[in-house]
Design an enzyme around this catalytic site. Sequence first.
Site, short mmCIF file in Angstrom:
data_model
loop_
_atom_site.label_atom_id
_atom_site.label_comp_id
_atom_site.label_asym_id
_atom_site.label_seq_id
_atom_site.Cartn_x
_atom_site.Cartn_y
_atom_site.Cartn_z
N GLU A 62 92.88 57.59 78.73
CA GLU A 62 93.58 57.70 80.07
C GLU A 62 92.59 57.56 81.24
O GLU A 62 92.75 57.91 82.28
CB GLU A 62 94.49 59.24 80.11
CG GLU A 62 95.43 59.39 79.72
CD GLU A 62 95.43 59.45 77.81
OE1 GLU A 62 94.33 60.07 77.66
OE2 GLU A 62 96.26 58.98 77.14
N ALA A 84 83.96 61.23 75.38
CA ALA A 84 83.69 61.39 73.92
C ALA A 84 84.46 60.76 72.93
O ALA A 84 85.54 61.64 72.61
CB ALA A 84 83.01 62.66 73.68
N VAL A 85 84.42 59.51 72.33
CA VAL A 85 85.45 59.03 71.30
C VAL A 85 84.34 59.20 70.02
O VAL A 85 83.43 58.57 69.88
CB VAL A 85 85.77 57.70 71.43
CG1 VAL A 85 86.59 57.01 70.48
CG2 VAL A 85 86.44 57.50 72.90
N ILE A 86 84.97 59.91 68.99
CA ILE A 86 84.14 60.05 67.92
C ILE A 86 85.11 59.46 66.68
O ILE A 86 86.21 60.02 66.52
CB ILE A 86 83.79 61.82 67.35
CG1 ILE A 86 83.16 62.25 68.77
CG2 ILE A 86 83.18 62.04 66.30
CD1 ILE A 86 82.65 63.54 68.75
N THR A 90 90.48 56.55 60.87
CA THR A 90 91.22 55.33 60.83
C THR A 90 90.53 54.66 61.73
O THR A 90 89.39 54.94 62.51
CB THR A 90 92.67 55.87 61.43
OG1 THR A 90 92.61 56.12 62.87
CG2 THR A 90 93.54 56.63 60.61
N HIS A 92 91.55 54.16 64.81
CA HIS A 92 91.72 54.49 66.18
C HIS A 92 90.98 54.51 67.48
O HIS A 92 91.01 53.84 68.53
CB HIS A 92 92.25 56.12 66.28
CG HIS A 92 93.18 56.32 67.15
ND1 HIS A 92 92.88 56.98 68.14
CD2 HIS A 92 94.64 56.28 67.36
CE1 HIS A 92 93.66 57.51 69.14
NE2 HIS A 92 94.85 56.96 68.56
N PHE A 117 80.61 53.81 83.01
CA PHE A 117 81.25 53.72 81.79
C PHE A 117 80.51 54.97 81.17
O PHE A 117 79.41 54.72 80.26
CB PHE A 117 81.25 52.65 81.15
CG PHE A 117 81.57 52.69 79.53
CD1 PHE A 117 82.98 52.69 79.31
CD2 PHE A 117 80.80 52.70 78.48
CE1 PHE A 117 83.42 52.66 77.85
CE2 PHE A 117 81.14 52.72 77.33
CZ PHE A 117 82.43 52.72 76.94
N ARG A 131 73.54 63.14 72.21
CA ARG A 131 73.55 62.19 73.40
C ARG A 131 74.48 62.85 74.65
O ARG A 131 74.63 62.45 75.74
CB ARG A 131 74.62 60.88 73.16
CG ARG A 131 73.63 60.11 72.27
CD ARG A 131 74.37 59.00 71.50
NE ARG A 131 73.41 58.34 70.76
CZ ARG A 131 73.07 58.56 69.55
NH1 ARG A 131 73.41 59.53 69.05
NH2 ARG A 131 72.39 57.68 68.90
C1 DLZ Z 1 94.16 60.50 69.96
C2 DLZ Z 1 92.77 60.68 69.88
C3 DLZ Z 1 91.73 60.61 68.99
C4 DLZ Z 1 92.17 60.65 67.64
N1 DLZ Z 1 90.37 60.78 69.26
C5 DLZ Z 1 89.90 60.92 70.44
C6 DLZ Z 1 88.55 60.80 70.61
O1 DLZ Z 1 87.75 60.96 69.75
N2 DLZ Z 1 88.04 61.07 71.87
C7 DLZ Z 1 89.10 60.80 73.18
O2 DLZ Z 1 88.65 61.00 74.21
N3 DLZ Z 1 90.36 60.82 72.78
C8 DLZ Z 1 90.78 60.85 71.56
N4 DLZ Z 1 92.08 60.72 71.36
C9 DLZ Z 1 93.11 60.93 72.56
C10 DLZ Z 1 93.30 59.64 73.29
O3 DLZ Z 1 92.20 59.35 74.12
C11 DLZ Z 1 94.34 59.66 74.26
O4 DLZ Z 1 94.40 60.94 75.02
C12 DLZ Z 1 96.09 59.81 73.48
O5 DLZ Z 1 96.10 58.99 72.39
C13 DLZ Z 1 97.14 59.83 74.30
O6 DLZ Z 1 97.17 58.66 75.10
#
Ligand code: DLZ
Length: 159
Positions: A62, A84-86, A90, A92, A117, A131
Amino acid sequence: MGKGAPEINEALSAGDGRFAIVVARWNDSITYKLRDGAVETLKEHGASPDQIEVFYVPGSFELPMLADKLALTGNYAAVICLGAVIQGDTMHHEYINHAVAHGIMNAARDHGIPVMFGVLTCMNDKQAMDRAGGLVGHKGIEAAQAALEMVSVYRSLAD
Ligand code: DLZ
């Protein structure tokens, strides 16, 4: 040639511009550290509290949606996106990372302001902690420094 983040010019000033910081609540133990580092960095470079506005979104996916809306208002010198995307079990994370990177770039290009970013794209929690003020730097501080530098460059073009 240096490795990692370039040294910031200490003289860089926030000026009178307003900064929006958008924080993803997913992995908030990490992203709130990124937020705190970004806010402190802007203050160290002269931004007053009322020049800094913090907004929250559910997850990194978002971030560009709100960044785009904020940039569209014309109220901000820069928008700083923090997340933080971990990696999980999968693919995803790959979809999120690519969408966020493209979305942030589009917001910057469409609205003519820097949109940063500040998103960690990590394989595990330790990489993210490292980090977020640990052994390998601080993505929130870096993103705020990059915003200050870009605002300064944009300002020089307008002069
Ligand atoms: C669903 C999801 C997953 C599995 N992992 C992360 C993550 O590691 N970091 C993050 O910021 N958001 C994650 N999300 C949520 C998605 O960014 C998003 O909020 C949902 O898919 C709803 O659109």
